[in-house]
Write a protein that holds these residues in place. Structure first.
Motif, mmCIF file in Angstrom:
data_model
loop_
_atom_site.group_PDB
_atom_site.id
_atom_site.type_symbol
_atom_site.label_atom_id
_atom_site.label_comp_id
_atom_site.label_asym_id
_atom_site.label_seq_id
_atom_site.Cartn_x
_atom_site.Cartn_y
_atom_site.Cartn_z
ATOM 1 N N ILE A 11 -0.972 -4.991 -0.966
ATOM 2 C CA ILE A 11 -0.403 -4.163 -2.026
ATOM 3 C C ILE A 11 -1.167 -2.849 -2.078
ATOM 4 C CG2 ILE A 11 0.062 -3.971 -4.492
ATOM 5 C CD1 ILE A 11 0.155 -6.993 -4.655
ATOM 6 N N ASP A 12 -0.470 -1.734 -1.988
ATOM 7 C CA ASP A 12 -1.073 -0.405 -2.101
ATOM 8 C C ASP A 12 -0.584 0.243 -3.388
ATOM 9 O OD1 ASP A 12 -2.164 -0.795 0.441
ATOM 10 O OD2 ASP A 12 -0.411 0.101 1.421
ATOM 11 N N PHE A 19 3.783 0.464 -6.781
ATOM 12 C CA PHE A 19 3.040 -0.170 -5.689
ATOM 13 C C PHE A 19 3.903 -0.268 -4.438
ATOM 14 C CE2 PHE A 19 1.530 -1.784 -9.738
ATOM 15 C CZ PHE A 19 0.155 -1.671 -9.633
ATOM 16 N N ARG A 20 3.239 -0.214 -3.296
ATOM 17 C CA ARG A 20 3.916 -0.467 -2.037
ATOM 18 C C ARG A 20 3.510 -1.867 -1.567
ATOM 19 N NH1 ARG A 20 2.660 2.818 3.434
ATOM 20 N NH2 ARG A 20 0.713 1.640 3.160
ATOM 21 N N HIS A 30 7.313 -5.202 7.096
ATOM 22 C CA HIS A 30 8.232 -4.702 6.078
ATOM 23 C C HIS A 30 7.430 -4.092 4.943
ATOM 24 C CE1 HIS A 30 11.832 -6.633 7.752
ATOM 25 N NE2 HIS A 30 11.072 -7.692 7.990
ATOM 26 N N THR A 31 8.001 -3.102 4.308
ATOM 27 C CA THR A 31 7.398 -2.519 3.110
ATOM 28 C C THR A 31 8.471 -2.397 2.027
ATOM 29 O OG1 THR A 31 7.877 -0.234 3.788
ATOM 30 C CG2 THR A 31 5.742 -1.170 4.441
ATOM 31 N N LYS A 32 8.027 -2.467 0.795
ATOM 32 C CA LYS A 32 8.955 -2.336 -0.324
ATOM 33 C C LYS A 32 8.232 -1.672 -1.484
ATOM 34 C CE LYS A 32 11.785 -4.983 -3.578
ATOM 35 N NZ LYS A 32 12.282 -6.321 -3.966
ATOM 36 N N LEU A 45 5.472 -9.941 -4.392
ATOM 37 C CA LEU A 45 5.036 -10.078 -3.004
ATOM 38 C C LEU A 45 5.064 -11.544 -2.567
ATOM 39 C CD1 LEU A 45 3.944 -8.821 -0.426
ATOM 40 C CD2 LEU A 45 1.633 -9.009 -1.384
ATOM 41 N N ARG A 46 4.565 -12.425 -3.443
ATOM 42 C CA ARG A 46 4.605 -13.855 -3.109
ATOM 43 C C ARG A 46 6.037 -14.331 -2.907
ATOM 44 N NH1 ARG A 46 0.596 -14.103 -7.204
ATOM 45 N NH2 ARG A 46 2.130 -14.886 -8.710
#
Length: 410
Positions: A11-12, A19-20, A30-32, A45-46
């Motif tokens: 997580i960024d 957050f990314r 993948h990114t979201k 994320l989980r």
């Protein structure tokens, strides 16, 4: 940056509550972008990682609601069976979505669409002055539901927002006055005879008489050809129907369902009416006036000649293969019916009147449904909504009297 274990993603932080999310599915990165608290971001994320492990991952996509709707319509509006709908139905779907949904939700990213936004769309339609009727609002919900269900089935969205709506538009319960208008007006035998006699001087007469005698649909009748009539067996074969669309105009197609293709028995009076109409067509081909004798074996109709072709405009040649315009046919019926005192009767009501008469006479539901090409359950549901005729009430009274006499011994 929040570090996590191998395979758990990362997580960024990109801004306040932005957050990314980084993760892998089958080795693919993948990114979201996620908006919410850090705790909510970890939870999301989980969920993404678990979906990837279970084979239920939906790849991030920037397609908007408007883009998806247009894509779905271009594909023929496929439903659960992945089958396209008919051209006329597709036009109606397009009209509903372009008029009521796209102006409100077009720019929303499809994967970010929430049930609350759809709830608000329905609320706005309901509050709109001179807005869509309850029935149209319900149709919008049905079509939008089919569109979103396809997006979910094809894994464009993680969850279908239609599944968690607070309230869906529904057609209000019909009161007694609405029932006759929406379900169809029942006519006594004398009234039906008066209605049909009122068209005796009209080119619509044979179509109306055949509709009352068979319960066939308007577009089925207008698609009939003379080769569909078997004089010896006294039957009429219904295998085609007309479809009228803006794109293609009027054209012939197969019925929607297999039950629509059927063979209908004819009574002697109806058969005689059809033969008289065919002889009239033969006289037109032969160029002789009405009433003149002809030898049918020496005169032939064009191949594919229709039973009820379009009436030529003044100065035009008679074409036996030109379709009648279904909508204009219904308008002419309504106009003429109003003149002779049946302004609330629609052409489609003749189908219901035919089915009701057969059911009132004790003909089994499945037999009547087969004759008119309808689903028995639908036929029975519509029949129970229709006002009972005097004959049905008399039959009911007689049956109750006989029952009571049996157990009371009177």
């Amino acid at each position: 940056m929040t570090k996590r274990g191998h395979g758990e993603g990362g997580i960024d932080e990109r801004g306040e509550n932005v957050f990314r999310l980084r993760y892998r599915v089958a080795g693919k990165r993948h990114t979201k972008t996620f908006r919410g608290t850090l705790t909510e971001a970890r939870k999301e994320l989980r969920k993404l990682v678990r979906a990837g492990d279970a084979g239920q991952h939906v790849e991030p996509d920037k397609i908007t609601v408007g883009e998806w709707i247009l894509s779905w319509l271009d594909a023929g509006a496929p439903g659960r069976k992945k089958a396209k709908v008919g051209e006329r139905t597709l036009e109606r779907y397009s009209e509903l979505l372009r008029t009521h949904v796209i102006p409100k939700l077009s720019a929303r990213p499809l994967q970010q669409l929430r049930s609350g936004e759809i709830d608000q769309l329905y609320l706005d339609m309901e509050k709109q002055q001179d807005g869509p009727s309850p029935r149209t609002q319900h149709h919008v919900h049905i079509v939008l539901g089919a569109c979103m269900a396809t997006a979910f089935r094809t894994k464009l969205i993680v969850a279908n927002p239609m599944d968690s709506l607070k309230q869906i538009p529904s057609v209000r319960e019909l009161d007694e006055d609405d029932d006759a208008d929406l379900i169809g007006e029942g006519l006594s035998e004398a009234d039906l005879a008066k209605l049909i006699a009122g068209f005796s001087a009209s080119s619509l007469y044979p179509v109306i008489a055949l509709a009352a005698a068979t319960g066939a649909r308007r577009n089925e009748l207008l698609a009939l050809r003379w080769v569909d009539l078997d004089v010896e067996k006294k039957t009429l074969r219904i295998e085609w129907t007309l479809e009228q669309t803006k794109k293609h105009g009027v054209r012939r197609k197969r019925p929607k369902t297999a039950r629509g293709r059927r063979t209908v028995d004819l009574d002697d009076t109806t058969l005689a009416l059809l033969l008289a109409e065919k002889n009239r067509h033969l006289r037109i081909v032969a160029g002789v006036p009405d009433g003149a004798d002809i030898i049918p074996a020496l005169v032939r109709l064009p191949e594919g000649a229709l039973m009820f072709p379009a009436v030529p405009s003044p100065g035009s040649d008679y074409s036996f293969t030109a379709w009648r315009n279904p909508r204009n046919f219904s308008k002419e019926f309504a106009r003429r019916a109003g003149v002779i005192g049946f302004g609330s009767t629609r052409f489609h009501d003749l189908r219901g009147i035919h089915a009701t008469a057969l059911l009132d006479a004790g003909i089994p539901v499945h037999t009547v449904a087969q004759r008119i090409g309808d689903d028995p359950a639908v036929l029975l549901r519509n029949y129970t909504k229709r006002r009972r005729t005097k004959q049905a009430n008399d039959a009911l009274a007689a049956a109750i009297s006989a029952l009571a006499s049996g157990f009371l011994g009177s």
